[in-house]
Design a protein around this motif. Structure first.
Motif, PDB file in Angstrom:
ATOM      1  N   CYS A  90       5.396 -17.576  -4.421  1.00 58.50           N
ATOM      2  CA  CYS A  90       4.224 -18.303  -3.927  1.00 58.50           C
ATOM      3  C   CYS A  90       3.268 -17.353  -3.213  1.00 58.50           C
ATOM      4  CB  CYS A  90       4.658 -19.425  -2.988  1.00 58.50           C
ATOM      5  SG  CYS A  90       5.371 -20.862  -3.808  1.00 58.50           S
ATOM      6  N   VAL A  91       3.828 -16.434  -2.424  1.00 56.17           N
ATOM      7  CA  VAL A  91       2.991 -15.455  -1.738  1.00 56.17           C
ATOM      8  C   VAL A  91       2.288 -14.559  -2.747  1.00 56.17           C
ATOM      9  CG1 VAL A  91       3.025 -13.472  -0.172  1.00 56.17           C
ATOM     10  CG2 VAL A  91       4.397 -15.489   0.356  1.00 56.17           C
ATOM     11  N   LEU A  92       3.010 -14.133  -3.770  1.00 59.07           N
ATOM     12  CA  LEU A  92       2.394 -13.316  -4.821  1.00 59.07           C
ATOM     13  C   LEU A  92       1.248 -14.063  -5.495  1.00 59.07           C
ATOM     14  CD1 LEU A  92       5.398 -11.549  -6.614  1.00 59.07           C
ATOM     15  CD2 LEU A  92       3.637 -10.500  -5.180  1.00 59.07           C
ATOM     16  N   TRP A  93       1.471 -15.367  -5.741  1.00 59.03           N
ATOM     17  CA  TRP A  93       0.426 -16.163  -6.407  1.00 59.03           C
ATOM     18  C   TRP A  93      -0.807 -16.268  -5.511  1.00 59.03           C
ATOM     19  CZ3 TRP A  93      -1.008 -17.623 -10.956  1.00 59.03           C
ATOM     20  CH2 TRP A  93      -1.967 -18.634 -11.090  1.00 59.03           C
ATOM     21  N   ALA A  94      -0.595 -16.531  -4.219  1.00 50.54           N
ATOM     22  CA  ALA A  94      -1.727 -16.608  -3.289  1.00 50.54           C
ATOM     23  C   ALA A  94      -2.446 -15.264  -3.218  1.00 50.54           C
ATOM     24  CB  ALA A  94      -1.248 -17.036  -1.903  1.00 50.54           C
ATOM     25  N   GLY A  95      -1.683 -14.165  -3.212  1.00 49.04           N
ATOM     26  CA  GLY A  95      -2.294 -12.842  -3.185  1.00 49.04           C
ATOM     27  C   GLY A  95      -3.086 -12.549  -4.442  1.00 49.04           C
ATOM     28  N   ALA A  96      -2.556 -12.967  -5.597  1.00 46.89           N
ATOM     29  CA  ALA A  96      -3.272 -12.761  -6.860  1.00 46.89           C
ATOM     30  C   ALA A  96      -4.572 -13.562  -6.878  1.00 46.89           C
ATOM     31  CB  ALA A  96      -2.376 -13.160  -8.036  1.00 46.89           C
ATOM     32  N   PRO A 163      -3.839  -7.887   4.066  1.00 47.99           N
ATOM     33  CA  PRO A 163      -5.292  -7.696   4.177  1.00 47.99           C
ATOM     34  C   PRO A 163      -6.059  -8.335   3.032  1.00 47.99           C
ATOM     35  CG  PRO A 163      -4.217  -5.651   3.518  1.00 47.99           C
ATOM     36  CD  PRO A 163      -3.128  -6.605   3.899  1.00 47.99           C
ATOM     37  N   VAL A 164      -5.437  -8.451   1.858  1.00 51.73           N
ATOM     38  CA  VAL A 164      -6.094  -9.107   0.717  1.00 51.73           C
ATOM     39  C   VAL A 164      -6.308 -10.587   1.023  1.00 51.73           C
ATOM     40  CG1 VAL A 164      -5.938  -9.597  -1.746  1.00 51.73           C
ATOM     41  CG2 VAL A 164      -5.032  -7.444  -0.850  1.00 51.73           C
ATOM     42  N   LEU A 165      -5.261 -11.249   1.533  1.00 52.91           N
ATOM     43  CA  LEU A 165      -5.382 -12.661   1.885  1.00 52.91           C
ATOM     44  C   LEU A 165      -6.428 -12.869   2.977  1.00 52.91           C
ATOM     45  CD1 LEU A 165      -1.579 -13.580   1.973  1.00 52.91           C
ATOM     46  CD2 LEU A 165      -3.238 -14.358   0.275  1.00 52.91           C
ATOM     47  N   LEU A 166      -6.412 -12.012   3.989  1.00 49.98           N
ATOM     48  CA  LEU A 166      -7.346 -12.174   5.103  1.00 49.98           C
ATOM     49  C   LEU A 166      -8.785 -11.885   4.681  1.00 49.98           C
ATOM     50  CD1 LEU A 166      -5.196 -10.467   7.884  1.00 49.98           C
ATOM     51  CD2 LEU A 166      -5.643 -12.908   7.613  1.00 49.98           C
ATOM     52  N   LEU A 214      -8.802  -7.032  11.728  1.00 50.65           N
ATOM     53  CA  LEU A 214      -9.152  -5.986  10.755  1.00 50.65           C
ATOM     54  C   LEU A 214      -9.339  -6.588   9.362  1.00 50.65           C
ATOM     55  CD1 LEU A 214      -9.634  -3.028  10.105  1.00 50.65           C
ATOM     56  CD2 LEU A 214      -7.176  -2.758   9.766  1.00 50.65           C
ATOM     57  N   GLY A 215      -8.406  -7.462   8.940  1.00 51.53           N
ATOM     58  CA  GLY A 215      -8.490  -8.038   7.599  1.00 51.53           C
ATOM     59  C   GLY A 215      -9.695  -8.953   7.444  1.00 51.53           C
ATOM     60  N   ILE A 216      -9.880  -9.879   8.383  1.00 56.27           N
ATOM     61  CA  ILE A 216     -11.014 -10.801   8.300  1.00 56.27           C
ATOM     62  C   ILE A 216     -12.324 -10.047   8.528  1.00 56.27           C
ATOM     63  CG2 ILE A 216     -12.081 -12.825   9.373  1.00 56.27           C
ATOM     64  CD1 ILE A 216      -9.306 -13.894   9.927  1.00 56.27           C
ATOM     65  N   VAL A 240     -13.768  -0.588  -1.435  1.00 55.47           N
ATOM     66  CA  VAL A 240     -12.882   0.588  -1.452  1.00 55.47           C
ATOM     67  C   VAL A 240     -12.130   0.694  -0.132  1.00 55.47           C
ATOM     68  CG1 VAL A 240     -12.835   3.106  -1.508  1.00 55.47           C
ATOM     69  CG2 VAL A 240     -14.222   1.851  -3.160  1.00 55.47           C
ATOM     70  N   CYS A 241     -12.821   0.434   0.991  1.00 54.82           N
ATOM     71  CA  CYS A 241     -12.152   0.467   2.302  1.00 54.82           C
ATOM     72  C   CYS A 241     -11.074  -0.612   2.387  1.00 54.82           C
ATOM     73  CB  CYS A 241     -13.176   0.264   3.410  1.00 54.82           C
ATOM     74  SG  CYS A 241     -14.299   1.666   3.644  1.00 54.82           S
ATOM     75  N   GLY A 242     -11.341  -1.784   1.781  1.00 52.74           N
ATOM     76  CA  GLY A 242     -10.339  -2.844   1.766  1.00 52.74           C
ATOM     77  C   GLY A 242      -9.113  -2.450   0.975  1.00 52.74           C
ATOM     78  N   VAL A 243      -9.325  -1.808  -0.160  1.00 48.57           N
ATOM     79  CA  VAL A 243      -8.199  -1.334  -0.975  1.00 48.57           C
ATOM     80  C   VAL A 243      -7.399  -0.283  -0.211  1.00 48.57           C
ATOM     81  CG1 VAL A 243      -7.560  -0.123  -3.097  1.00 48.57           C
ATOM     82  CG2 VAL A 243      -9.352  -1.876  -3.146  1.00 48.57           C
ATOM     83  N   TRP A 244      -8.102   0.604   0.476  1.00 48.39           N
ATOM     84  CA  TRP A 244      -7.432   1.636   1.276  1.00 48.39           C
ATOM     85  C   TRP A 244      -6.611   1.006   2.390  1.00 48.39           C
ATOM     86  CZ3 TRP A 244      -8.282   2.908   6.489  1.00 48.39           C
ATOM     87  CH2 TRP A 244      -7.617   4.046   6.929  1.00 48.39           C
TER      88      TRP A 244
END
Length: 434
Positions: A90-96, A163-166, A214-216, A240-244
Motif C-alpha cells: 500500500c505504501v509503494l502504491w501511494a508512493g507510485a 519526501p515523495v509523499l510529502l 523539508l518534504g512539504i 532535481v533537488c527533490g530527487v536528491w
C-alpha cells in the motif's frame, strides 16, 4: 480504485465479485466481530435507506461501500507476514501515485500551466488524504524494519518514499489534508509520550516535523516555480533537488538523530512552510467558512427522517429547494453529518462503533495517528465515501484476528455468497444497461 477517483459501481462490483470468489475458498479464520458486524449492519441500513428513498442499491456510494466488509473479512485470512507485506505494498502504491503526480504536474507546468495536483484521484483534497494515510503507513512500516535490514536494498529503501509523499502532498494545497496531518502527528506524539519520556517525545517531534518541513517545503517551492514565476523551467532544478533529497533521505534521518538541535531548527521552519501554503491559497479561509455553513445546513435535516435518512444524494435537492444558500455539491463536507442526514442516525452510530473499536484495539502510535488523521479529514470532507481511501485505511491498520472469534466455514461462505450476489447484480445491472 485509486484511478477511478470517486469510484465506479461497475468496477467496484467486478472487484467485489473476484474478492468474494477468492474469499470463499480460504481457510476459516478468526475475525473481530465488533468491527465486522457494524460494517455489515451499516451496509444493510444504507441499502434500506436507499430503497426507502426510491434509489437504486446497485449504484452510487451505497453499492461501492459494500466492498469494505469483504476486504476486512479477507484480511482475516492473512497471517501477520501477509498483512505486513500488504501494508508495505500500500505504501509503494501511494508512493507510485505521488511520483506520477509530481511528474505530471511538472510536465503540465512547463507546457500548459500549473494547477493544484489532484491526479490520479481527480480531486486535490481526496489525493491529499490518500497521501497523508500513506505517509503514516510509511512511518509504521519504518518502525517495523529492523536496523540491519534498513541498510540493505529492498524494503530498506522504503523510507526514501517519504519526501515523495510529502512533496506531492504540498502540490495538492489541501488545507484539510494539512490539518488532518497535524491532528495525526499530535496523536502520534501523545502516544509516544504515554510510552516514553518527555525528552524522547520532544526529539521525536523535532525529527518528524523537520522531515515534514523539508518534504512539504520542496513541494511548495515546486508549486511556486510553476505558478508564480514566468520561467516554468525552474521546476526542473527544484525537481532535481527533490530527487536528491529522496536519494539521501536515510542519511538525512541519521543526521537529525546525531544533531537534534538541527532537527529543532528545521522543525521551526515548518511554520514558514505552513504560512506559505496559506498565502498560496488565500481562498482556503472562505472555503472553510462555507463548509461550516454547509454543516449547519445539514444539521437541520437530521430530524427529517432520523431512522433511514432522506436517502442517498437527496440532500442536494433539499438544499436546492430550501430557499437558503445553495452549495451546489452532492455531499455535506462532513462525513458523519452526511451519513446521519442521508442514511440515518443508526448508520452514523454504526460507523462510530467501528471507529471506536479501532481506537480501543492495541495500535502503534503511527496507526493511531493515521486513524486521527482520517477522522479529522472526514470532519471537513467526505473521503470516507471514496473507495480507495477507505480501503487504504483498512489495508494499513486492520488486524482482524486480534480479539477475534473463529468463523465457521459455512457462515463465512454465506457472507461471501451474499456479497457475491450483490456485486454480481451490480455488474449485470450496468452490463444490461449499456
Amino acid at each position: 480504485m485509486t484511478l477511478l477517483g470517486a469510484g465506479s459501481s461497475l468496477i467496484v462490483g467486478i472487484v467485489g465479485v473476484m474478492l468474494c470468489v477468492v474469499g470463499a475458498i480460504q481457510q476459516p479464520a478468526a475475525v473481530d466481530l465488533r468491527i465486522l458486524l457494524p460494517l455489515i449492519f451499516y451496509n444493510a441500513i444504507s441499502m434500506a435507506a436507499s430503497y426507502a428513498a426510491g434509489e437504486s442499491i446497485v449504484e452510487g456510494y451505497v453499492s461501492m461501500q459494500a466492498i469494505l466488509p469483504v476486504i476486512y473479512l479477507l484480511l482475516a485470512c492473512l497471517d501477520d507476514g501477509g498483512r505486513i507485506l500488504l501494508r508495505r505494498l500500500c505504501v509503494l502504491w501511494a508512493g507510485a501515485a505521488a511520483a506520477a503526480g509530481i511528474l505530471r504536474f511538472t510536465g503540465l507546468a512547463m507546457y500548459s500551466g500549473a494547477g493544484r495536483l489532484g491526479w490520479p484521484l481527480g480531486n486535490p483534497n481526496a489525493l491529499g488524504c490518500l497521501l497523508v494515510l500513506g505517509w503514516f503507513a510509511l512511518l509504521n512500516c519504518c518502525e517495523e524494519l529492523p536496523e540491519p535490514q534498513g541498510r540493505r536494498p529492498g524494503w530498506g529503501r522504503l523510507p526514501q518514499l517519504e519526501p515523495v509523499l510529502l512533496m506531492a502532498l504540498a502540490l495538492t494545497l489541501s488545507m484539510e489534508s494539512f490539518l488532518a496531518m497535524a491532528a495525526g502527528i499530535l496523536v502520534l506524539l501523545i502516544e509516544r509520550k504515554r510510552r516514553g519520556s518527555w525528552r524522547d517525545t520532544a526529539l521525536c517531534a523535532c525529527r518528524v516535523l523537520a522531515k515534514a518541513a523539508l518534504g512539504i517545503g520542496s513541494g511548495v517551492l515546486l508549486f511556486l516555480a510553476a505558478d508564480r514565476t514566468r520561467c516554468p523551467w525552474l521546476c526542473l532544478p527544484v525537481l532535481v533537488c527533490g530527487v536528491w533529497a529522496a536519494a539521501c533521505w536515510r542519511s538525512f534521518g541519521r543526521f537529525l538523530e546525531v544533531y537534534p538541535w538541527m532537527a529543532a531548527l528545521l522543525s521551526g521552519a515548518g511554520v514558514l512552510v505552513a504560512g506559505a501554503a496559506v498565502v498560496m491559497r488565500p481562498s482556503s479561509i472562505a472555503t472553510f467558512l462555507e463548509r461550516l455553513e454547509m454543516m449547519r445546513d445539514g444539521l437541520g435535516y437530521l430530524t427529517e427522517r432520523p431512522l433511514l435518512g432522506v436517502g442517498p444524494y437527496h440532500w442536494r435537492l433539499l438544499n436546492l429547494y430550501s430557499g437558503e444558500k445553495y452549495f451546489n455539491t452532492w455531499f455535506i463536507h462532513n462525513s458523519l453529518i452526511h451519513i446521519g442526514v442521508e442514511l440515518g442516525l443508526i448508520a452514523a452510530a454504526a460507523v462510530l462503533l467501528v471507529l471506536l473499536r479501532f481506537c480501543r484495539k492495541r495500535k502503534t502510535a503511527e496507526e493511531r495517528g493515521m486513524l486521527a488523521a482520517f477522522f479529522a479529514h472526514n470532519m471537513l470532507d467526505v473521503t470516507f465515501f471514496v473507495p480507495s481511501i477507505s480501503a487504504m485505511l483498512l489495508l494499513s491498520i486492520s488486524e482482524p484476528r486480534q480479539g477475534g472469534k473463529q468463523l465457521g466455514s459455512g457462515l463465512r461462505r454465506i457472507l461471501f455468497g451474499v456479497y457475491f450476489v450483490h456485486f454480481l447484480r451490480t455488474v449485470c445491472h450496468f452490463v444490461i444497461r449499456f
